[in-house]
Design a protein around this motif. Structure first.
Motif: not given
Length: 477
Positions: A364-380
Motif C-alpha cells: 500500500d505504501n511503496v509498491t502501489k505508489p511507486m509503480i503508479r509514479r513509474f506508470y505516469a512517468w512512462m505515459m508522459q
C-alpha cells in the motif's frame, strides 16, 4: 504487458531489489525507510562501431536519461512534521552530500543554472555546512560505534532539495513560463539549493503533482510520520535479557572456584605471598604438636544459579518474539514440530500472519505508489507508443507470500476436481491455473509455457485434426 515489461526493465537496471532491501533495513532498525523514485539519472553506455572510411573500430559513448529508484537515508529526509502521513505533508526537504566532481557535473544537466553551479563550486565545502551539525554528529556517532575516528572536516557540499508549494512570483523570477496570472497562486514545484545559492527551480514534473517519495514504517506511530523499529519494540525485553546474561556470567565467575579461608595464626606462607599457588610451602605457626594444622584452611562453594537465569533469558526471548512479531520459525528455526508437509505448511502460515500484514503495508505504501509514479512517468515522457494505455496498479505481494506447498495443493485439487466437470469446467480459465501452478513451483512461465494465443491455436488445430480423422459419418455407416 508491454508497460509491465518496460517498468520491470527499468527497475532491474537501477537495482531496485537492493534499494528495497536497504529501505527495509532502515525500517527494521530505525523504524522508517524511504524510497525515492522515479528520479532521472544520466546513464553512460559505451559501444564500438567500425569507421566506414578507415575501417578502424572507434568507441562511441552515449548518454541517456533513465528513471531510477534510490534509497533515502532517514536522517536526510525532513518532511512536514505536523502531519502523520506523507500525503498530509505540505512540504518535504531532502539533504544530499555531493563531492566537487558531482557539483561540477550539475552544470551539464538541463535546468540547472550554470552560473550558480560555478559559484557553488568556487566555495569551500565547509561553507555550505550551515545545517549539518545534526548530520555530522550522527555520522560521527556511527563512526564511533564502528571504532573509527571522528570526521572533523567533511569535504562534501550540502545540497538541499525542496518539494512543495512555491509562490508564483518566485517561479516568474526563475524564468518559468506559462504560469497562471493570479499573483496569490501557489504552484507545487521543486527547488534545489545550497545555502543561499539556488541551483534549480522547476515545476513538479507529474501532472498529478505527486512527490517521488514512498515511506515504509515497521510499526506506525499514531502522531508522527516516522515509525518505530524492532529494537525499540524489544527494548524492555532486551534489557531483561542483558541483565540476566550479565548475572549469569557474574554468578558463573563466582561459582567456578571455591572460596578459601586461611587461619593466619596456624600457618604462614614461606615466600610471604598469601596467594594460592601449586606446590606452595606453608610454615606452621606456634607449637605444631598442640595445633591442628588440618584446620588452617577451609573452603566454601558459591551456589550456581544458571538454570534460573537461563529460564529468565528464555522468557525474555519469548517476550521479544511477541513484541516484535518475528517468531523463531520465521527466522529459520523449526522448533518442536512434526516435519511433515502439512504440519510445516500450517506452521509457516501461522508464522507469516504478522509478516503478511507488513507486506500488505509495503504494497500500500511503496509498491502501489511507486509503480503508479513509474506508470505516469512512462505515459508522459516515454517515446514508445505501444506501452501506453489506461491502466490500474494492483499490488499482489501478500498473495506471493502464501506458502507454496499449500498453494500447489489447492491448484492441483482445483484442476483435478473441476476440469472434467461438464457444468463447472467452462467457468474456469485452465491456462491461467497452469500459470499459477508453475509460478508457485518457482518455475515461472517464461520458456516453458506457450503464450495463451499459441495454446488456443494448438487446441483449435487439435480439434480440427480430430474432426478430419472422424470423416463423413455416412461413409462410416
Amino acid at each position: 504487458e508491454a508497460m509491465e515489461r518496460e517498468i520491470d526493465d527499468v527497475l532491474t537496471e537501477c537495482d531496485y531489489p537492493a534499494e528495497g532491501r536497504r529501505c527495509i533495513h532502515y525500517a527494521a532498525v530505525l523504524g522508517t525507510g524511504i524510497l525515492k523514485g522515479p528520479q532521472v539519472e544520466i546513464f553512460t553506455s559505451a559501444r564500438y562501431e567500425q569507421d566506414p572510411g578507415s575501417g578502424e573500430w572507434v568507441g562511441v559513448v552515449e548518454e541517456s536519461e533513465t528513471p531510477v529508484v534510490r534509497n533515502v537515508y532517514p536522517w536526510d529526509f525532513v518532511p512536514d512534521m505536523s502531519a502523520r502521513e506523507l500525503r498530509d505533508c505540505e512540504f518535504a526537504f531532502e539533504r544530499h552530500y555531493m563531492t566537487r566532481k558531482q557539483v561540477r557535473k550539475l552544470a551539464g544537466i538541463s535546468g540547472y543554472d550554470k552560473a550558480e553551479v560555478r559559484k557553488l563550486a568556487a566555495l569551500d565545502a565547509s561553507d555550505t555546512h550551515q545545517t549539518t551539525e545534526d548530520g555530522l554528529g550522527l555520522y560521527n556517532g556511527l563512526r564511533g560505534l564502528s571504532g573509527l575516528e571522528q570526521n572533523h572536516r567533511d569535504r562534501r557540499y550540502e545540497v538541499w532539495e525542496y518539494h512543495g508549494p512555491i509562490d508564483i512570483r518566485i517561479l516568474q523570477e526563475a524564468g518559468i513560463e506559462d504560469l497562471p496570472e493570479d499573483d496569490l497562486t501557489e504552484i507545487d514545484g521543486i527547488v534545489i539549493f545550497s545555502g543561499d545559492i539556488v541551483l534549480k527551480v522547476m515545476l513538479n514534473p507529474f501532472d498529478t503533482e505527486e512527490w517521488p517519495y514512498s515511506v515504509f514504517v515497521c510499526e506506525p506511530d499514531e502522531a508522527c510520520l516516522f515509525g518505530y523499529g524492532i529494537p525499540h519494540l524489544c527494548a524492555n525485553s532486551q534489557d531483561i535479557l542483558n541483565t540476566a546474561w550479565r548475572q549469569m556470567l557474574d554468578n558463573g565467575a563466582m561459582a567456578v572456584g571455591e572460596q578459601v579461608v586461611v587461619n593466619k595464626k596456624a600457618v604462614s606462607p614461606a615466600d610471604g605471598d598469601w596467594t594460592l599457588k601449586p606446590k606452595k610451602v606453608w610454615l606452621a605457626q606456634g607449637d605444631a604438636a598442640t595445633m591442628d594444622v588440618q584446620k588452617a584452611f577451609s573452603s566454601f562453594s558459591i551456589n550456581s544459579h544458571q538454570p534460573e537465569y537461563q529460564n529468565v533469558i528464555q522468557l525474555a526471548k519469548a517476550f521479544m518474539d511477541e513484541e516484535s512479531g518475528l517468531p523463531m520459525i520465521a527466522q529459520g528455526e523449526q522448533g518442536q514440530v512434526t516435519p511433515t508437509l502439512g504440519g510445516m505448511s500450517m506452521l509457516m502460515n501461522a508464522a507469516n500472519a504478522v509478516r503478511r500484514a507488513q507486506v500488505k503495508e509495503w504494497d500500500d505504501n511503496v509498491t502501489k505508489p511507486m509503480i503508479r509514479r513509474f506508470y505516469a512517468w512512462m505515459m508522459q515522457f516515454s517515446d514508445k507508443p505501444d506501452i501506453k494505455g489506461d491502466m490500474t496498479i494492483k499490488a499482489r505481494g501478500t498473495s506471493a507470500l502464501l506458502v507454496k506447498e499449500v498453494q500447489n495443493q489447492q491448484v492441483m485439487a482445483l484442476i483435478q476436481n473441476f476440469s472434467q466437470n461438464p457444468q463447472l469446467s467452462p467457468a474456469f480459465d485452465w491456462y491461467e491455473a497452469i500459470k499459477v501452478l508453475a509460478a508457485s513451483m518457482s518455475i515461472g512461465s517464461t520458456g516453458i509455457l506457450k503464450t495463451k494465443e499459441e495454446f488456443e491455436q494448438a487446441m483449435q488445430q487439435a480439434a480440427e485434426a480430430a474432426q478430419q480423422q472422424q470423416g463423413d459419418p455416412r461413409l462410416q455407416m
